[in-house]
Design an enzyme around this catalytic site. Sequence first.
Site, mmCIF file in Angstrom:
data_model
loop_
_atom_site.group_PDB
_atom_site.id
_atom_site.type_symbol
_atom_site.label_atom_id
_atom_site.label_comp_id
_atom_site.label_asym_id
_atom_site.label_seq_id
_atom_site.Cartn_x
_atom_site.Cartn_y
_atom_site.Cartn_z
ATOM 1 N N SER A 66 -4.241 11.532 2.641
ATOM 2 C CA SER A 66 -3.436 12.290 1.676
ATOM 3 C C SER A 66 -3.586 13.798 1.886
ATOM 4 C CB SER A 66 -3.875 11.951 0.247
ATOM 5 O OG SER A 66 -3.857 10.561 0.039
HETATM 6 N N1 SAH Z 1 -7.549 7.482 0.572
HETATM 7 C C1 SAH Z 1 -7.198 7.487 1.976
HETATM 8 C C2 SAH Z 1 -5.711 7.483 2.224
HETATM 9 C C3 SAH Z 1 -5.073 6.247 1.759
HETATM 10 S S1 SAH Z 1 -3.545 5.795 2.487
HETATM 11 C C4 SAH Z 1 -7.879 8.634 2.717
HETATM 12 O O1 SAH Z 1 -8.592 9.415 2.084
HETATM 13 O O2 SAH Z 1 -7.748 8.703 3.944
HETATM 14 C C5 SAH Z 1 -3.350 4.266 1.633
HETATM 15 C C6 SAH Z 1 -4.196 3.142 2.161
HETATM 16 O O3 SAH Z 1 -4.038 2.032 1.295
HETATM 17 C C7 SAH Z 1 -3.778 2.647 3.553
HETATM 18 O O4 SAH Z 1 -4.872 2.731 4.412
HETATM 19 C C8 SAH Z 1 -3.361 1.196 3.304
HETATM 20 O O5 SAH Z 1 -3.690 0.331 4.375
HETATM 21 C C9 SAH Z 1 -4.153 0.856 2.057
HETATM 22 N N2 SAH Z 1 -3.656 -0.253 1.247
HETATM 23 C C10 SAH Z 1 -2.377 -0.595 0.950
HETATM 24 N N3 SAH Z 1 -2.356 -1.675 0.151
HETATM 25 C C11 SAH Z 1 -3.654 -2.029 -0.071
HETATM 26 C C12 SAH Z 1 -4.287 -3.066 -0.831
HETATM 27 N N4 SAH Z 1 -3.595 -3.982 -1.526
HETATM 28 N N5 SAH Z 1 -5.633 -3.124 -0.826
HETATM 29 C C13 SAH Z 1 -6.372 -2.214 -0.130
HETATM 30 N N6 SAH Z 1 -5.831 -1.225 0.603
HETATM 31 C C14 SAH Z 1 -4.486 -1.134 0.627
#
Ligand code: SAH
Length: 236
Positions: A66
Amino acid sequence: MSDGNESDPQSELIRSLRNERILKSKNIEKALESIRREDFLWKNYPLSEAYVDEPLPLGGTGQTISAPHMVAIMLEELGLARGQKVLEIGSGSGYNAALLGFIVSEGTKISTQLVTTVERDQELSRFAQENIRKAGLSNVVEVVRGDGSLGYPPRANEPIYDRILVTAGAPHIPHFLEKQLKVGGILLIPVGNFSYQTLYKIRKSIKGKEGKTELTREELMACMFVPLVGEEGYRT
Ligand code: SAH
């Protein structure tokens, strides 16, 4: 916490977030200084991009780290304090989980596991785990692979966490995340469609004498997150 050297890109970014009044709290500023975003970039990604205020791609996974302003907004809205139990859904690079871990463990002598971050993608969950280990936070932050839309442990119905943060856009508020939030707790979650969402701040409190819990919902802002994919998210 600015000690003169304001010319490097990391300090510049922190200063600009502070000037824009996005970054307000000292504990968050300290975390942004101590946890370097450049250590969470995908391999061969240009280091010069690390402190640009934009989301950064995580290789070919289609996911992103993000943008720093969004990270700062979420950390501020969570009202984090030392010793809190925190659940993050969507580990991605592990950057945000490392910041959470730094903030809730800061100043504590015994490093207990306080943050759980859940990631559905295997490659990313390994990536996040490795980055958190390198940041020296493995004792504080646990990386779990699974469907975080069911909370953690999956489908647990009891209150476990002081703070829950979802860093992926959900079609609705997942039931088990509400259940796993403690009274006095805060859940931050983007809810909307595949591309655009509203960031919601949900608080759990006790209503009346019978001790029933109540959830209040505040709309914070418009946002854009990658989709939450799972049983209580978007189905694939
Ligand atoms: N917080 C992260 C960025 C997140 S991007 C950072 O600091 O880098 C969103 C993430 O959510 C992605 O990696 C995606 O694979 C994950 N995601 C999507 N659906 C999900 C679910 N149901 N459970 C766990 N992770 C999930």
